[in-house]
Enzyme design. Structure first.
Site, PDB file in Angstrom:
ATOM      1  N   GLY A  46       0.782  -1.174  -0.135  1.00 55.61           N
ATOM      2  CA  GLY A  46      -0.119   0.101   0.040  1.00 55.61           C
ATOM      3  C   GLY A  46       0.858   1.258   0.120  1.00 55.61           C
ATOM      4  CD  GLN A  51       3.514   6.044   3.168  1.00 52.99           C
ATOM      5  OE1 GLN A  51       2.388   5.154   2.418  1.00 52.99           O
ATOM      6  NE2 GLN A  51       4.304   5.203   3.766  1.00 52.99           N
ATOM      7  CB  CYS A  91       5.258   1.852   7.879  1.00 54.63           C
ATOM      8  SG  CYS A  91       4.810   3.368   6.957  1.00 54.63           S
ATOM      9  CG  LEU A  92       6.702   1.208   1.850  1.00 53.89           C
ATOM     10  CD1 LEU A  92       5.967   1.412   0.467  1.00 53.89           C
ATOM     11  CD2 LEU A  92       7.891  -0.004   1.431  1.00 53.89           C
ATOM     12  CG  HIS A 133      -0.471   1.219   7.581  1.00 54.75           C
ATOM     13  ND1 HIS A 133       0.455   0.697   8.465  1.00 54.75           N
ATOM     14  CD2 HIS A 133       0.219   1.818   6.677  1.00 54.75           C
ATOM     15  CE1 HIS A 133       1.461   1.384   8.125  1.00 54.75           C
ATOM     16  NE2 HIS A 133       1.433   1.934   7.142  1.00 54.75           N
ATOM     17  CD  GLU A 134      -1.291   2.479   2.918  1.00 57.80           C
ATOM     18  OE1 GLU A 134      -0.977   3.539   3.193  1.00 57.80           O
ATOM     19  OE2 GLU A 134      -0.652   1.273   2.958  1.00 57.80           O
ATOM     20  CG  HIS A 137       0.523   6.701   6.011  1.00 56.03           C
ATOM     21  ND1 HIS A 137       1.367   7.147   6.681  1.00 56.03           N
ATOM     22  CD2 HIS A 137       0.576   5.338   5.817  1.00 56.03           C
ATOM     23  CE1 HIS A 137       2.379   6.113   6.550  1.00 56.03           C
ATOM     24  NE2 HIS A 137       1.893   4.800   6.238  1.00 56.03           N
TER      25      HIS A 137
END
Ligand code: GNR
Ligand code: NI
Length: 166
Positions: A46, A51, A91-92, A133-134, A137
């Site tokens: 994702g 981000q 997480c990226l 999670h997204e 963000h």
């Protein structure tokens, strides 16, 4: 297409609250394609626009192994949550960091697709975790916000050290 730079914690831009998308034109389409390319290359399951320093309510997801299930969620809202489950998340924006977070086990979501058409979906397991999670963000929330201040501080120091070393 292009690979976009992914912001890393504790970059304060990750705390930006995204604005709703209103224009579904060519620039948005290009942004979506670039986000998929960036997510697949990372690789991740994702990616939220926040981000990559684009502060509109836009998320791309693909939890498949073979890029076969691309999902775009624009201006998403969770309309129902059922049950709770703890899962290990990564997480990226936190390279090499993994931690257990408690989330709803199953959710209902309303959103717009890349053409601005309304969609509704039900998600459970990994997809439900990823969507939550997204959505965090794009609201400026991060998975470490659910951890103790001590754990969060350790993660912050680890990432700052990593960032200084390159
Ligand atoms: O690639 C990712 N994997 C992942 C694993 C467990 C829970 C959430 C995620 S999302 C993450 C990509 C990312 O940082 N998205 O914001
Ligand atoms: Ni993330």
């Amino acid at each position: 297409m292009a690979i976009l730079e992914i912001l890393e914690y504790p970059d304060s831009r990750l705390r930006t609250k995204a604005e709703p998308v209103t224009d579904f034109g060519a620039e948005l389409q290009q942004q979506i394609d670039n986000m998929f390319e960036t997510m697949y290359e990372a690789p991740g399951i994702g990616l939220a626009a926040t981000q990559v320093n684009f502060h509109q309510q836009l998320i791309v997801i693909d939890i498949s192994d073979d890029k076969s299930s691309p999902l775009v969620l624009i201006n998403p809202k969770i309309t129902e949550k059922k049950g709770v489950e703890q899962r290990e998340e990564g997480c990226l924006s936190f390279p090499g960091v993994y931690a257990k977070v408690e989330r709803a086990d199953a959710i209902s979501v309303e959103a717009l697709d890349r053409n601005g058409k309304a969609i509704k979906l039900e998600a459970d397991d990994l997809l439900a975790v990823c969507i939550q999670h997204e959505i965090d963000h794009i609201e400026g929330r991060l998975f470490v916000d659910y951890l103790s201040p001590l754990k969060r501080d350790r993660i912050k120091k680890k990432l700052q050290k990593l960032q200084k070393s390159r």
